[in-house]
Design an enzyme around this catalytic site. Structure first.
Site, PDB file in Angstrom:
ATOM      1  N   PRO A   1       0.811  -1.223   0.000  1.00  0.00           N
ATOM      2  CA  PRO A   1       0.000   0.000   0.000  1.00  0.00           C
ATOM      3  C   PRO A   1       0.842   1.270   0.000  1.00  0.00           C
ATOM      4  CG  PRO A   1      -0.956  -1.594   1.483  1.00  0.00           C
ATOM      5  CD  PRO A   1       0.374  -2.167   1.040  1.00  0.00           C
ATOM      6  N   CYS A   2       0.364   2.248  -0.776  1.00  0.00           N
ATOM      7  CA  CYS A   2       1.146   3.467  -0.976  1.00  0.00           C
ATOM      8  C   CYS A   2       0.618   4.661  -0.187  1.00  0.00           C
ATOM      9  CB  CYS A   2       1.160   3.830  -2.464  1.00  0.00           C
ATOM     10  SG  CYS A   2      -0.473   4.267  -3.123  1.00  0.00           S
ATOM     11  N   GLN A   3      -0.571   4.535   0.422  1.00  0.00           N
ATOM     12  CA  GLN A   3      -1.237   5.732   0.943  1.00  0.00           C
ATOM     13  C   GLN A   3      -0.382   6.531   1.914  1.00  0.00           C
ATOM     14  OE1 GLN A   3      -2.579   2.731   0.666  1.00  0.00           O
ATOM     15  NE2 GLN A   3      -4.712   2.807   0.063  1.00  0.00           N
TER      16      GLN A   3
END
Length: 382
Positions: free
Chosen positions: A72-74
């Site tokens: 995940p990049c958030q």
């Protein structure tokens, strides 16, 4: 046949890019909605739905040649809250890496590791998050390097992404895969700067991967637009007028120029908050581009992150949301790929994925040559 584990698998776009010549031994994703799409589109029982932190080494069969992780990049994104690798979402890198290290303890370490994330991962926490990932790779016995690949070379979508590619130090690395230093297209200034902040140990394990020149893209965004879109409807004239009213003079001028182009023009629009109200206050603006490229797909959190298209044919101006199939096409998924029926779920699946032809490019350029060299060395030794 080379084999792989696909972590944070989403709808299986890394699998789609690797292709039928690769054997998926195991796949995992936390999101049951994405996992449902994965299950519908891929045969076999490799998929395990649940938190990566709950996985153990016995869950992972065999020894994979590759562990792919689009984690995940958030928390690493410039648009995120800046929590970095300590964040709830991007922090899931560490449970994944714990599994990789545990596999190594059993002499089952993946020969190759690919980590994919947003460009902002280079500068998250002043480069400390990137340095932590690199230190983890070096500490686990991998030689590694990073490249920035923009999907725009393959698809009409602006989508630069960071790919960290690691190979066990025991593997031979053909000289043709290694550059003498950073090469402009794949190693931009931000990456070189991030490399400069690494520890000596990490720099000692670093490889400047030498990728071939990108291909010449054959398609433009208009080629991907559906004539009879499913899952969306055209705006009413009043809705289109309201959208135009959100444009500043610069963007309205683009629309007027498109009307005079003498051909069908397709533009993409994102709504953004800008500090350009009458008194300098923040105001919502609609920004359009007619360069035959879509803006970067994002996950639909709030109406502003859904991409809108505008089709102009002379004086006729129409607008609507990007359709789910158009979003999938922008990621390189074939029309045979079955999408969720719910609009947000389909858009989220596409916007949170990895561009399929980019995966194939990296497999052709680095992953498969590395494995071929390793196989050749093993045959000689036998």
């Amino acid at each position: 046949m080379p084999s792989f584990y696909e972590f944070f698998a989403g709808g299986g776009m890394a699998r789609a890019g690797l292709g039928a010549e690769w054997d998926c031994l195991f796949a995992n994703d936390f999101d049951p909605k994405k996992a449902a799409s994965y299950a519908v589109n891929w045969d076999g029982d490799e998929l395990r739905v649940g938190d990566v932190g709950t996985l153990t080494v016995p869950d992972l069969p065999g020894r994979a040649d590759l562990a792919w992780a689009s984690f995940p990049c958030q928390d690493l994104s410039l648009a995120g809250a800046g929590a970095g690798l300590k964040g709830e979402r991007s922090g899931t890198f560490w449970p994944f890496w714990k599994l990789v290290k545990a596999l190594g303890d059993e002499d089952r370490a993946p020969r190759l590791v690919v980590l994919e994330n947003v460009y902002g991962a280079l500068s998250s926490h002043g480069g400390k998050d990137f340095a932590a990932i690199c230190a983890a790779l070096a500490g686990a016995g991998y030689r590694f390097g990073a490249v920035i690949v923009n999907a725009v070379h393959f698809l009409p979508q602006s989508r630069p992404r960071l790919f960290i590619i690691g190979a066990l130090k025991s593997m031979p690395v053909p000289l043709g895969l290694v550059a003498g230093g950073p090469a402009g297209e794949w190693h931009p200034a931000a990456l070189v700067e991030a490399y400069g902040k690494l520890s000596r140990r990490s720099q000692g394990a670093w490889v400047w991967w030498d990728l071939p020149a990108p291909p010449i893209r054959a398609s433009i965004f208009a080629d991907l637009v559906e004539d009879d879109p499913q899952g969306v409807t055209w705006h009413t004239p009043a809705e289109t007028k309201k959208l135009l009213a959100l444009m500043n003079p610069h963007n309205l001028a683009k629309v007027e120029a498109a009307k005079k182009a003498g051909r069908r023009m397709v533009g993409t629009i994102y709504k953004r908050t800008r500090a350009d109200g009458p008194n300098g206050e923040k105001a919502q603006r609609a920004e359009i581009r007619f360069d035959d490229i879509a803006g970067c797909l994002r996950t639909p959190v709030g109406g502003s992150s859904r991409q809108t298209i505008m089709v102009i044919e002379g004086k006729r101006v129409r607008s609507r949301l990007l359709s789910p199939r158009e979003a999938a096409r922008l990621m390189g998924l074939p029309d045979t790929y079955m999408l969720p029926k719910n609009y947000n779920e389909a858009y989220h699946l596409a916007g949170d994925g990895v561009a399929v032809p980019v995966v194939r490019f990296l497999a052709d350029s680095v992953l498969e040559p590395l494995l071929a060299a390793a196989l050749a060395t093993e045959k000689k030794a036998a």
